[in-house]
Design a protein around this motif. Structure first.
Motif, PDB file in Angstrom:
ATOM      1  N   THR A 107      10.990  13.724   3.890  1.00  0.00           N
ATOM      2  CA  THR A 107      12.277  13.470   4.541  1.00  0.00           C
ATOM      3  C   THR A 107      13.111  14.712   4.799  1.00  0.00           C
ATOM      4  OG1 THR A 107      13.262  13.033   2.374  1.00  0.00           O
ATOM      5  CG2 THR A 107      12.406  11.131   3.590  1.00  0.00           C
ATOM      6  N   HIS A 108      12.701  15.839   4.215  1.00  0.00           N
ATOM      7  CA  HIS A 108      13.472  17.064   4.445  1.00  0.00           C
ATOM      8  C   HIS A 108      12.505  18.258   4.556  1.00  0.00           C
ATOM      9  CE1 HIS A 108      12.823  17.138   0.080  1.00  0.00           C
ATOM     10  NE2 HIS A 108      12.962  18.446   0.163  1.00  0.00           N
ATOM     11  N   HIS A 109      13.026  19.318   5.114  1.00  0.00           N
ATOM     12  CA  HIS A 109      12.254  20.548   5.279  1.00  0.00           C
ATOM     13  C   HIS A 109      11.937  21.139   3.899  1.00  0.00           C
ATOM     14  CE1 HIS A 109      10.780  24.034   7.431  1.00  0.00           C
ATOM     15  NE2 HIS A 109      11.440  24.799   6.582  1.00  0.00           N
ATOM     16  N   ILE A 110      10.704  21.554   3.704  1.00  0.00           N
ATOM     17  CA  ILE A 110      10.258  22.110   2.411  1.00  0.00           C
ATOM     18  C   ILE A 110      10.386  23.634   2.481  1.00  0.00           C
ATOM     19  CG2 ILE A 110       8.291  22.354   0.865  1.00  0.00           C
ATOM     20  CD1 ILE A 110       8.333  19.455   1.021  1.00  0.00           C
ATOM     21  N   ASP A 111      11.123  24.190   1.528  1.00  0.00           N
ATOM     22  CA  ASP A 111      11.351  25.625   1.490  1.00  0.00           C
ATOM     23  C   ASP A 111      10.714  26.308   0.292  1.00  0.00           C
ATOM     24  OD1 ASP A 111      12.986  25.720   3.826  1.00  0.00           O
ATOM     25  OD2 ASP A 111      14.628  24.880   2.644  1.00  0.00           O
ATOM     26  N   SER A 112      10.213  25.506  -0.661  1.00  0.00           N
ATOM     27  CA  SER A 112       9.714  26.073  -1.903  1.00  0.00           C
ATOM     28  C   SER A 112       8.507  25.281  -2.385  1.00  0.00           C
ATOM     29  CB  SER A 112      10.828  26.016  -2.962  1.00  0.00           C
ATOM     30  OG  SER A 112      10.306  26.210  -4.249  1.00  0.00           O
ATOM     31  N   ILE A 113       7.582  25.955  -3.048  1.00  0.00           N
ATOM     32  CA  ILE A 113       6.405  25.289  -3.609  1.00  0.00           C
ATOM     33  C   ILE A 113       6.822  24.237  -4.636  1.00  0.00           C
ATOM     34  CG2 ILE A 113       5.959  26.961  -5.454  1.00  0.00           C
ATOM     35  CD1 ILE A 113       3.258  25.319  -3.295  1.00  0.00           C
ATOM     36  N   ALA A 114       7.973  24.412  -5.257  1.00  0.00           N
ATOM     37  CA  ALA A 114       8.471  23.448  -6.241  1.00  0.00           C
ATOM     38  C   ALA A 114       8.846  22.113  -5.593  1.00  0.00           C
ATOM     39  CB  ALA A 114       9.672  24.027  -6.980  1.00  0.00           C
ATOM     40  N   GLU A 115       8.993  22.095  -4.271  1.00  0.00           N
ATOM     41  CA  GLU A 115       9.373  20.874  -3.552  1.00  0.00           C
ATOM     42  C   GLU A 115       8.180  20.113  -2.992  1.00  0.00           C
ATOM     43  OE1 GLU A 115      13.529  21.807  -1.494  1.00  0.00           O
ATOM     44  OE2 GLU A 115      11.940  23.202  -0.866  1.00  0.00           O
ATOM     45  N   THR A 116       6.988  20.577  -3.295  1.00  0.00           N
ATOM     46  CA  THR A 116       5.793  19.960  -2.733  1.00  0.00           C
ATOM     47  C   THR A 116       4.703  19.878  -3.804  1.00  0.00           C
ATOM     48  OG1 THR A 116       4.248  20.018  -0.858  1.00  0.00           O
ATOM     49  CG2 THR A 116       4.874  22.151  -1.821  1.00  0.00           C
ATOM     50  N   VAL A 117       3.532  19.498  -3.397  1.00  0.00           N
ATOM     51  CA  VAL A 117       2.371  19.464  -4.286  1.00  0.00           C
ATOM     52  C   VAL A 117       1.514  20.676  -3.952  1.00  0.00           C
ATOM     53  CG1 VAL A 117       0.273  18.194  -4.875  1.00  0.00           C
ATOM     54  CG2 VAL A 117       2.409  16.962  -4.514  1.00  0.00           C
ATOM     55  N   ASN A 118       1.265  21.495  -4.934  1.00  0.00           N
ATOM     56  CA  ASN A 118       0.472  22.710  -4.757  1.00  0.00           C
ATOM     57  C   ASN A 118      -1.012  22.328  -4.708  1.00  0.00           C
ATOM     58  OD1 ASN A 118      -0.945  25.101  -5.099  1.00  0.00           O
ATOM     59  ND2 ASN A 118       0.570  25.969  -6.491  1.00  0.00           N
ATOM     60  N   TYR A 119      -1.687  22.609  -3.590  1.00  0.00           N
ATOM     61  CA  TYR A 119      -3.093  22.229  -3.489  1.00  0.00           C
ATOM     62  C   TYR A 119      -3.970  22.989  -4.475  1.00  0.00           C
ATOM     63  CZ  TYR A 119      -3.015  25.988   0.023  1.00  0.00           C
ATOM     64  OH  TYR A 119      -2.810  27.171   0.692  1.00  0.00           O
ATOM     65  N   GLN A 120      -3.536  24.160  -4.938  1.00  0.00           N
ATOM     66  CA  GLN A 120      -4.256  24.864  -6.008  1.00  0.00           C
ATOM     67  C   GLN A 120      -4.193  24.034  -7.293  1.00  0.00           C
ATOM     68  OE1 GLN A 120      -6.036  27.980  -5.971  1.00  0.00           O
ATOM     69  NE2 GLN A 120      -6.734  27.140  -7.919  1.00  0.00           N
ATOM     70  N   GLY A 121      -3.040  23.406  -7.539  1.00  0.00           N
ATOM     71  CA  GLY A 121      -2.905  22.517  -8.689  1.00  0.00           C
ATOM     72  C   GLY A 121      -3.821  21.311  -8.588  1.00  0.00           C
ATOM     73  N   LEU A 122      -3.946  20.748  -7.380  1.00  0.00           N
ATOM     74  CA  LEU A 122      -4.882  19.632  -7.176  1.00  0.00           C
ATOM     75  C   LEU A 122      -6.300  20.069  -7.510  1.00  0.00           C
ATOM     76  CD1 LEU A 122      -3.649  18.105  -3.782  1.00  0.00           C
ATOM     77  CD2 LEU A 122      -3.266  17.207  -6.092  1.00  0.00           C
ATOM     78  N   TYR A 123      -6.695  21.224  -6.979  1.00  0.00           N
ATOM     79  CA  TYR A 123      -8.045  21.730  -7.232  1.00  0.00           C
ATOM     80  C   TYR A 123      -8.272  21.946  -8.731  1.00  0.00           C
ATOM     81  CZ  TYR A 123     -12.127  24.653  -7.499  1.00  0.00           C
ATOM     82  OH  TYR A 123     -13.363  25.156  -7.849  1.00  0.00           O
ATOM     83  N   ASN A 124      -7.305  22.512  -9.424  1.00  0.00           N
ATOM     84  CA  ASN A 124      -7.471  22.773 -10.857  1.00  0.00           C
ATOM     85  C   ASN A 124      -7.676  21.491 -11.647  1.00  0.00           C
ATOM     86  OD1 ASN A 124      -7.248  25.530 -10.442  1.00  0.00           O
ATOM     87  ND2 ASN A 124      -5.085  25.603 -10.953  1.00  0.00           N
ATOM     88  N   ILE A 125      -6.972  20.428 -11.285  1.00  0.00           N
ATOM     89  CA  ILE A 125      -7.163  19.133 -11.932  1.00  0.00           C
ATOM     90  C   ILE A 125      -8.572  18.622 -11.677  1.00  0.00           C
ATOM     91  CG2 ILE A 125      -6.481  16.696 -11.854  1.00  0.00           C
ATOM     92  CD1 ILE A 125      -3.588  17.748 -11.304  1.00  0.00           C
TER      93      ILE A 125
END
Length: 116
Positions: free
Chosen positions: A39-57
């Motif tokens: 719903t809003h513009h994403i300016d920081s990795i903290a506001e989204t899901v880090n795909y590196q984090g997905l891969y690590n899981i």
């Protein structure tokens, strides 16, 4: 809605019902997609899901042998939701390449789709 994903992550792992699969292993391919509010513009990795984090899981869960691929995708889905509670939907697909079925089959697949 915003979708973030990791496609065709390759692993050699030891999932399977048969003793040989636990010894020899097999090649697997994992696809993960998650949806968060967009719903809003994403300016920081903290506001989204880090795909590196997905891969690590995914990597961590693929390292623990399970007899059923269904267990693996449920474990991935649960771990992803725990790390990223803002997720509203996830799709996790796991392909076992050349499954030992006595037939020429490219892959088997188990896919789990969850809405939260």
């Amino acid at each position: 809605m915003l979708t973030i994903g990791v496609e065709q992550a390759h692993f050699h792992a030891f999932h399977g019902l048969y003793p040989e699969e636990r010894i020899i292993g097999n090649d697997f391919i994992v696809d993960v997609y998650v949806t968060i509010p967009g719903t809003h513009h994403i300016d920081s990795i903290a506001e989204t899901v880090n795909y590196q984090g997905l891969y690590n899981i995914v990597k961590k869960i693929m390292a623990v042998p399970q007899p059923l691929l269904e267990q693996v995708v449920y474990n991935m889905s649960d771990a992803i939701k725990n790390k990223y509670p803002e997720i509203q939907k996830s799709i996790v697909s796991l392909r076992k390449m050349n499954p030992p079925m006595g037939a020429s089959i490219r892959n088997s697949v188990v896919s789990l789709e969850k809405n939260y």
